[in-house]
Enzyme design. Sequence first.
Site, PDB file in Angstrom:
ATOM      1  CD  GLU A   1     -50.659 -29.695 -60.608  1.00 43.06           C
ATOM      2  OE1 GLU A   1     -51.496 -29.965 -61.499  1.00 43.06           O
ATOM      3  OE2 GLU A   1     -49.434 -29.809 -60.780  1.00 43.06           O
TER       4      GLU A   1
ATOM      5  CE1 TYR B   1     -69.520 -20.657 -50.592  1.00 47.79           C
ATOM      6  CE2 TYR B   1     -69.076 -18.325 -50.892  1.00 47.79           C
ATOM      7  CZ  TYR B   1     -69.960 -19.352 -50.595  1.00 47.79           C
ATOM      8  OH  TYR B   1     -71.266 -19.077 -50.295  1.00 47.79           O
TER       9      TYR B   1
ATOM     10  CD  GLU C   1     -57.192 -32.405 -60.785  1.00 50.14           C
ATOM     11  OE1 GLU C   1     -56.342 -32.692 -61.658  1.00 50.14           O
ATOM     12  OE2 GLU C   1     -58.399 -32.258 -61.032  1.00 50.14           O
TER      13      GLU C   1
ATOM     14  CE  LYS D   1     -58.553 -29.948 -70.842  1.00 46.52           C
ATOM     15  NZ  LYS D   1     -59.051 -31.339 -70.885  1.00 46.52           N
ATOM     16  CG  ASP D   2     -50.836 -29.315 -74.393  1.00 47.25           C
ATOM     17  OD1 ASP D   2     -51.309 -30.152 -73.586  1.00 47.25           O
ATOM     18  OD2 ASP D   2     -50.759 -29.519 -75.625  1.00 47.25           O
TER      19      ASP D   2
ATOM     20  CD  GLU E   1     -55.596 -30.278 -66.591  1.00 45.00           C
ATOM     21  OE1 GLU E   1     -56.164 -31.055 -65.779  1.00 45.00           O
ATOM     22  OE2 GLU E   1     -54.443 -30.473 -67.003  1.00 45.00           O
TER      23      GLU E   1
END
Length: 123
Positions: free
Chosen positions: A67, A14, A26, A92-93, A74
């Site tokens: 990341e 997974y 991405e 998100k920022d 996100e």
Amino acid sequence: MHYDFKKQLRSFGYAWQGIRSCVGKEQNLSFHLIATVCVVAAGFGFSITRGEWTAIVICIGLVIAAELFNSAIERLVDLVSPQRHPVAGQVKDIAAGAVLVCALAAIVVGLIVFIPYLTRFLL
């Protein structure tokens, strides 16, 4: 206590699927992976020390993990808040900011490691 090896293998599967779901989709992760290849090649090219490899590998792991966390956050925000919302944007920022902090720290470590090798190579 019984250890369930099959369950553990599924968990790794997974996790690997989670990584694969981001690779190629991405843009920032793709950039970090390309940078990783360049840094690893430079490390082999300059024959950096074990300690330097340790610092580089830790930085690579931290940036890629950051990341992946950012991508997960996100996607979760998009799921729970499909319409634009100021708080969703801030979340998100903030997550993107965490990636930036990790990436900047990795750049500093890379400069500390590679500048001496580059100056010897160029001089």
